[in-house]
Design an enzyme around this catalytic site. Sequence first.
Site: not given
Ligand SMILES: O=P(O)(O)OC[C@@H](O)[C@H]1O[C@@H](OP(=O)(O)O)[C@@H](O)[C@@H](O)[C@@H]1O
Ligand SMILES: [Mg+2]
Length: 178
Positions: A8, A10, A52, A54, A102
Amino acid sequence: MVKLLILDRDGVINYDSDAYIKSVAEWVPLPGSIEAIAQLSKAGWTVAIATNQSGIARGYYDIATLDAMHTRLRTLVAEQGGEVGLVVYCPHGPDEGCDCRKPKPGMLKTIAEHYKVPLAGIWFVGDSLGDLEAAKAVDSQPVLVKTGKGEKTQAKNLPVGTLIFDDLAAVAAELINN
Ligand SMILES: O=P(O)(O)OC[C@@H](O)[C@H]1O[C@@H](OP(=O)(O)O)[C@@H](O)[C@@H](O)[C@@H]1O
Ligand SMILES: [Mg+2]
Ligand SMILES: [Zn+2]
């Protein structure tokens, strides 16, 4: 056969933010993560990423900015003598019903097909429950790190068999030394 590890992004490779990571300037590697990826790569592991994003659908940043973050990642790892494999992202919003976001395992399947390796037992390292559930859905090994949202996630009901490490550096040490 390819020794594949999927990460992953972030909260595992770089600091995460509830305000999303919206620019290259906001994309800051976690301590030891770049070195961990480089060491894994130099030890023969193929390190791919499933993330992800978004924030794209939400209009917080564009694909060019996202690509610039990944170019920065690749540059930093290359400076340590390693390389980053395939980076797959889901640009969709939670309500679009895509197959890649995911906890759906679509991105893991894309990566496995790219490298022509089965997903069974492949370690997928994440900080969110959705990461672990995506791994479980395709019989991969869910691995939780306590960075990013990991400490909060640890308090939730984790998939059976989830492995837990402090951070990506600890995951790398385990894979390289055992
Ligand atoms: O951890 P990965 O998958 O690499 O990326 C997570 C990010 O796309 C963002 O995903 C968002 O969730 P929502 O997409 O809003 O449910 C939030 O959790 C943010 O804090 C976070 O930066
Ligand atoms: Mg993450
Ligand atoms: Zn998607």
